[in-house]
Motif scaffolding. Structure first.
Motif, short mmCIF file in Angstrom:
data_model
loop_
_atom_site.label_atom_id
_atom_site.label_comp_id
_atom_site.label_asym_id
_atom_site.label_seq_id
_atom_site.Cartn_x
_atom_site.Cartn_y
_atom_site.Cartn_z
N VAL A 1 31.66 45.22 36.97
CA VAL A 1 32.59 46.26 36.38
C VAL A 1 34.13 45.94 37.13
O VAL A 1 35.09 45.83 36.41
N PHE A 2 34.05 45.64 38.12
CA PHE A 2 35.35 45.48 38.90
C PHE A 2 35.52 43.81 39.07
O PHE A 2 37.02 43.79 39.34
N ASP A 3 34.77 43.02 39.41
CA ASP A 3 35.41 41.74 39.74
C ASP A 3 36.04 41.10 38.48
O ASP A 3 35.79 41.28 37.29
N GLU A 4 36.79 40.02 39.08
CA GLU A 4 37.51 39.20 37.95
C GLU A 4 36.45 38.26 37.17
O GLU A 4 35.27 37.88 37.91
N PRO A 5 36.70 37.78 36.19
CA PRO A 5 35.75 37.12 35.58
C PRO A 5 35.62 35.79 36.31
O PRO A 5 36.57 35.46 37.04
N GLY A 6 34.54 35.04 35.90
CA GLY A 6 34.21 33.75 36.63
C GLY A 6 35.02 32.65 35.77
O GLY A 6 35.61 32.95 34.83
N ASN A 7 35.08 31.30 36.52
CA ASN A 7 35.75 30.31 35.88
C ASN A 7 34.46 29.70 34.96
O ASN A 7 33.99 28.48 34.94
#
Ligand code: FEO
Length: 387
Positions: free
Chosen positions: A233-239
């Motif tokens: 929910v909170f983390d930035e999306p990944g590469n």
């Protein structure tokens, strides 16, 4: 689960589709819970009507039931309330003010059977106390949690659950449960990420020994599922770039393969999904972490391929946290695919990277355009410090 607290898990091993939409590769369960206090007995949620017989068999030795708590009005949990009321005509149903009319509309439960509860209100069972915690939009507007104060058990209904058929009461195989819970989150909860953030915050003040959802196993190590939800929910999306695509004669497939290679060379993780064979749950799970979505489609009847339209509609409805979006594709004599797909993406707050839409099979200049697209994606991921 604890003295006087029982899980009633109606395990549906063979179910393979939910809501006539969602694939269930691991089946599911509908968990009701029975809480016996020194003075009163409560049933928390019921089960899907398909498992009514199981529920009633489990209740056969329960002589008296005073309260039925409806944490959620959807029928896979509320669908047996009327049947339970037939067996226990003295019982009352406790639900949020928003749930009351829904229970009346969906299940024809008489108005005078339902008592509405405010956020934070408690209900005594004698030596046990139920506290109702309003938790709207996980995933309907009327949802709530029930907290059993003395035993520190939080009954969350759909929230934090998983579509996983298992005979284990608790999540012991955490890898397996993590995957099932992520699939569940992506398909059911992801569109309501903002509400979930608020509801996760609400849990901070509670001491929780056990989280008891109404799908899948319960958690006797609550931090496992709380931490997982925090990251989703909170983390930035990944590469990560996700590429849902369809190809009819190989042109789009060639474009996807070239883009995939060019992205990999630039350090971007790529997840292509051929929509003709994709389990939509796998695609939904990939969307939880993806920073970029590139949709690939051929032209069909002057528009996009119906599978690409479906996937685009779904991606828009699921509201993933993707920051960038683009479209690639190929046509023979004309297409409005770009306009058509772009019009379906209004919910995504993503920056649109110019599409690569070509005539026929890709040629040298087209491969170059795909490499430029890969470079733009990789650069934007770097600029945003995505890992
Ligand atoms: Fe499991 Fe929203 O019902």
């Amino acid at each position: 689960m604890k003295d006087g607290v029982y899980m009633i898990p109606a395990v549906h091993w063979e179910r393979r589709l939910f809501d006539s939409l969602i694939p269930l590769p691991d089946g599911t369960s509908y968990n009701a819970y029975l809480v016996e206090g020194s003075e009163k007995t409560a049933l928390i949620d019921t089960v899907d009507p398909m498992k009514a017989e199981f529920l009633m068999e489990q209740l056969k030795d329960v002589k008296r039931l005073d309260y039925i708590v409806a944490n959620h009005a959807e029928q896979d949990h509320s669908g047996c309330i009327s049947l339970v009321l037939e067996k226990y005509p003295e019982a009352k149903v406790f639900a949020t003010p928003k749930a009351k009319p829904m229970l009346m509309d969906l299940l024809l439960i008489p108005e005078d059977k339902i008592i509405t509860v405010e956020d934070g209100e408690t209900l005594s069972l004698g030596d046990k106390t139920l506290r109702f915690i309003h938790a709207p939009w996980v995933h309907w507007p009327e949802t709530m949690f029930t907290y059993l104060e003395e035993d520190k058990i939080l009954f969350t209904c759909d929230f934090l659950g998983s579509h996983l058929a298992t005979s284990e009461m608790y999540a012991t195989d955490e890898c397996r449960v993590y995957e099932a819970a992520k699939r569940y989150y992506s398909e059911i909860m992801m569109p309501f990420r903002t509400s979930i953030q608020k509801n996760l915050d609400k849990l901070k003040d509670l001491t929780i020994d056990i989280i008891a959802p109404s799908h899948g196993p319960a958690y006797n190590k609550p931090e496992f599922i709380i931490n997982a939800y925090h990251s989703w929910v909170f983390d930035e999306p990944g590469n990560i770039a996700v590429i849902p695509f369809v190809s009819m004669h190989g042109s789009v497939k060639k474009m996807v393969e070239h883009l995939e290679g060019a992205l990999k060379e630039r350090g971007v993780i790529v997840k292509p999904f051929d929509l003709t064979v994709t389990d939509l749950g796998q695609l939904a799970m990939a969307l939880v972490d993806a920073a970029t979505v590139v949709i690939g489609t051929p032209a069909v009847l002057a528009g996009a391929h119906p599978d690409a339209i479906y996937a685009t509609y779904l991606a828009n409805a699921l509201r993933p946290k993707a920051k960038f979006i683009s479209i690639i594709g190929s046509y023979s004599w004309g297409s409005k695919a770009i306009d058509q797909l772009s019009g379906l993406l209004a919910n995504l707050k993503a920056e649109v990277i110019p599409p690569v839409f070509i005539k026929g099979f890709p040629k040298e200049a087209d491969f170059k355009a795909l490499e430029n697209l890969a470079e733009t994606i990789a650069q934007k991921h770097r600029e945003n410090n995505l890992k």
